[in-house]
Design a protein around this motif. Structure first.
Motif, short mmCIF file in Angstrom:
data_model
loop_
_atom_site.label_atom_id
_atom_site.label_comp_id
_atom_site.label_asym_id
_atom_site.label_seq_id
_atom_site.Cartn_x
_atom_site.Cartn_y
_atom_site.Cartn_z
N UNK A 134 0.87 -1.18 0.00
CA UNK A 134 0.00 0.00 0.00
C UNK A 134 0.90 1.23 0.00
N UNK A 135 0.67 2.12 -0.97
CA UNK A 135 1.45 3.36 -1.07
C UNK A 135 0.55 4.54 -0.70
N UNK A 136 1.12 5.46 0.07
CA UNK A 136 0.33 6.63 0.48
C UNK A 136 1.15 7.90 0.37
N UNK A 137 0.51 8.96 -0.07
CA UNK A 137 1.13 10.29 0.03
C UNK A 137 0.83 10.80 1.44
N UNK A 138 1.79 11.50 2.05
CA UNK A 138 1.63 11.90 3.46
C UNK A 138 0.39 12.76 3.74
N UNK A 147 -3.00 3.93 -2.70
CA UNK A 147 -3.17 2.95 -3.77
C UNK A 147 -2.34 1.70 -3.52
N UNK A 148 -2.74 0.61 -4.18
CA UNK A 148 -2.00 -0.64 -4.05
C UNK A 148 -1.05 -0.79 -5.23
N UNK A 149 0.14 -1.33 -4.96
CA UNK A 149 1.08 -1.67 -6.03
C UNK A 149 1.31 -3.17 -6.00
N UNK A 150 1.13 -3.82 -7.17
CA UNK A 150 1.26 -5.29 -7.23
C UNK A 150 2.60 -5.74 -7.79
N UNK A 151 3.32 -4.82 -8.45
CA UNK A 151 4.63 -5.21 -8.98
C UNK A 151 5.56 -3.98 -8.95
N UNK A 152 6.82 -4.23 -9.31
CA UNK A 152 7.84 -3.18 -9.21
C UNK A 152 7.52 -1.97 -10.08
N UNK A 153 7.00 -2.26 -11.27
CA UNK A 153 6.69 -1.18 -12.21
C UNK A 153 5.61 -0.25 -11.65
N UNK A 169 7.33 9.22 0.71
CA UNK A 169 6.29 8.26 0.34
C UNK A 169 6.14 7.27 1.50
N UNK A 170 4.89 6.98 1.86
CA UNK A 170 4.65 5.97 2.89
C UNK A 170 4.40 4.63 2.19
N UNK A 171 5.10 3.59 2.60
CA UNK A 171 4.88 2.25 2.04
C UNK A 171 4.49 1.33 3.19
N UNK A 200 -19.18 -3.40 -1.58
CA UNK A 200 -18.87 -4.63 -2.34
C UNK A 200 -17.66 -4.40 -3.25
N UNK A 201 -16.65 -5.22 -3.11
CA UNK A 201 -15.48 -5.12 -3.99
C UNK A 201 -14.50 -4.02 -3.62
N UNK A 202 -14.79 -3.24 -2.60
CA UNK A 202 -13.91 -2.13 -2.24
C UNK A 202 -12.88 -2.57 -1.20
N UNK A 203 -11.76 -1.87 -1.13
CA UNK A 203 -10.79 -2.17 -0.06
C UNK A 203 -10.50 -0.94 0.79
N UNK A 204 -11.04 0.23 0.37
CA UNK A 204 -10.87 1.46 1.16
C UNK A 204 -12.24 1.98 1.57
N UNK A 205 -12.28 2.73 2.65
CA UNK A 205 -13.55 3.31 3.12
C UNK A 205 -14.16 4.19 2.02
N UNK A 206 -13.31 5.06 1.46
CA UNK A 206 -13.76 5.92 0.35
C UNK A 206 -13.17 5.34 -0.93
N UNK A 207 -13.75 4.26 -1.39
CA UNK A 207 -13.17 3.60 -2.57
C UNK A 207 -13.77 4.21 -3.84
#
Ligand code: ADP
Ligand code: MG
Length: 298
Positions: A134-138, A147-153, A169-171, A200-207
Motif C-alpha cells: 500500500x502506497x500513500x502520500x503523506x 493505492x496498491x502496487x502489485x509489482x515493481x513497475x 512516500x509511505x509504504x 462490495x469489492x472495495x478495499x478502502x472506506x472511500x473507494x
C-alpha cells in the motif's frame, strides 16, 4: 454558563448530516445552559470573546480552520481540534512516527525519499512486507492518495506520482479486511465506536471503481457490549501517542490482532450515522469545551 463557538465553513453546512449534527451540538449546549454560536471565516477575530472553540471544517495547517485554532489557543480557550494535533495528523509520516515511538501496533511501514523509489527497493519491500504493497502520500485524506502496487513497475509509477507533491512516500504492508473499526476519542476517553463496512469489492472506506465513481462504505453502529477490550486499549494507546484532542482512530482486526491504520483529527460526527447508538456524543463534546466533567463510553 460558557460561551462556545463552532467554527465552520459553507461546505460543512451543505451536507445535511453535518448541518443536523451542528444543530445537535447547539441544542445540547442550550440544554446544558451554555451559549453556542456558529462562526464563519470573517468572524475569527471574535474568537477571543469565547471560552471554547469547536472546529467543524477541513483541518490543514494551510486552512483558516487552523488559524482559528491557533487564535483560540493563544487566547486560552479550550479548543477542538488542538492545533498541534492538526499538524501531526495532517502528515502521515509525522503521525506514524508518533505511533511507532509509542510502540502502537500497526502494519509494517517505511518512508522513502524520491531517490529510494526504485525497482530494487520495491523488490526488497515486496519480499519483506508481502504483495501487494500500500502506497500513500503523506497528506492523503478520503483515500485520495492511497493505492496498491502489485509489482515493481506499478510501485515506481505510483510512488513517483505521489512524490510530485510530497517529499516522502509511505509504504505499508497490505492488511485486507471487510471493515475498519473506528474508535472516536476525546481527551483520552471513548466517545463512541462504529464500523465502516467496505462497499462490495472495495478495499478502502472511500473507494472508487475503475471509472473513478465513488464506492463508499456504510456506517454500522456498534453496541457497547460488542466492543473488544483490546480494540479500546490499542485505540487509547494511539490517541495518547498524539495528544488529548478529538481523534477518529481507524483500526484493522486481523485474526486476533488490532492494528492502527490511521489517527484522524477532525473525525466525522454525522447525524444518523456516527451518533446512532450514542446521542450523548453532542452533550459530551459540549461538556468538554465548557470545562465540565464527562464520562467516556468505557
Ligand atoms: N495498510 C493497509 N492495508 C489495507 N488497507 C489499508 C491500508 N492502509 C489504508 N488502507 C485502507 O485505505 C483507506 C484509506 O487509508 P488511510 O491511511 O486512512 O488514508 P486517508 O487518510 O486518505 O483516508 C482506509 O479505508 C483503509 O482501510
Ligand atoms: Mg483515513
Amino acid at each position: 454558563m460558557a460561551r462556545l463557538a463552532i467554527f465552520t465553513e459553507r461546505y460543512t453546512i451543505r451536507r445535511s448530516v453535518e448541518l443536523t449534527a451542528l444543530t445537535n451540538f447547539r441544542m445540547a449546549a442550550a440544554k446544558l445552559g451554555h451559549d453556542c454560536d456558529f462562526i464563519f471565516r470573517p468572524e475569527i477575530m471574535n474568537i477571543p470573546r469565547y471560552d471554547g472553540l469547536f472546529i467543524r471544517a477541513f483541518t490543514d495547517p494551510l486552512n483558516t480552520s487552523y488559524v482559528a485554532g491557533r487564535v483560540a489557543e493563544a487566547y486560552g480557550l479550550r479548543v477542538i481540534d488542538e492545533p498541534d494535533s492538526i499538524v501531526v495528523c495532517c502528515d502521515k509520516v509525522n503521525m506514524y512516527q508518533h505511533l511507532m515511538r509509542a510502540g502502537v501496533p500497526m502494519p509494517d511501514t517505511c518512508f522513502l525519499t524520491e531517490d529510494e523509489v526504485t525497482p530494487e527497493q520495491a523488490r526488497e519491500l515486496f519480499e519483506s512486507f508481502g504483495t501487494p504493497l500500500v502506497l500513500k502520500a503523506p497528506n492523503s485524506a478520503f483515500s485520495a492518495y492511497v493505492e496498491k502496487a502489485h509489482d515493481e513497475q506499478q510501485f515506481v509509477k505510483i510512488g513517483k506520482r505521489f512524490l510530485r507533491r510530497a517529499d516522502r512516500l509511505v509504504v505499508q504492508q497490505y492488511l485486507p479486511s471487510s471493515f475498519d473499526w473506528r474508535v472516536t476519542m476525546l481527551d483520552g476517553k471513548v466517545l463512541f465506536v462504529v464500523k465502516y463496512i467496505m462497499a462490495e469489492g472495495a478495499w478502502r472506506i472511500h473507494d472508487r471503481d475503475e471509472d473513478g465513481k465513488p464506492n463508499v462504505c456504510t456506517v454500522q453502529a456498534v453496541e457497547k457490549a460488542q466492543v473488544p477490550p483490546t480494540l479500546i486499549a490499542v485505540a487509547r494507546a494511539a490517541a495518547n501517542a498524539i495528544g488529548r484532542s478529538l481523534y477518529g482512530i481507524d483500526i484493522k482486526e486481523i485474526d486476533d490482532d488490532f492494528l492502527v491504520i490511521e489517527v484522524n483529527d477532525n473525525p466525522n460526527i454525522d447525524a444518523g450515522l456516527e451518533d446512532r447508538t450514542n446521542p450523548e456524543v453532542y452533550r459530551n463534546v459540549v461538556r468538554h469545551l465548557a470545562g465540565e466533567p464527562w464520562e467516556g463510553w468505557v
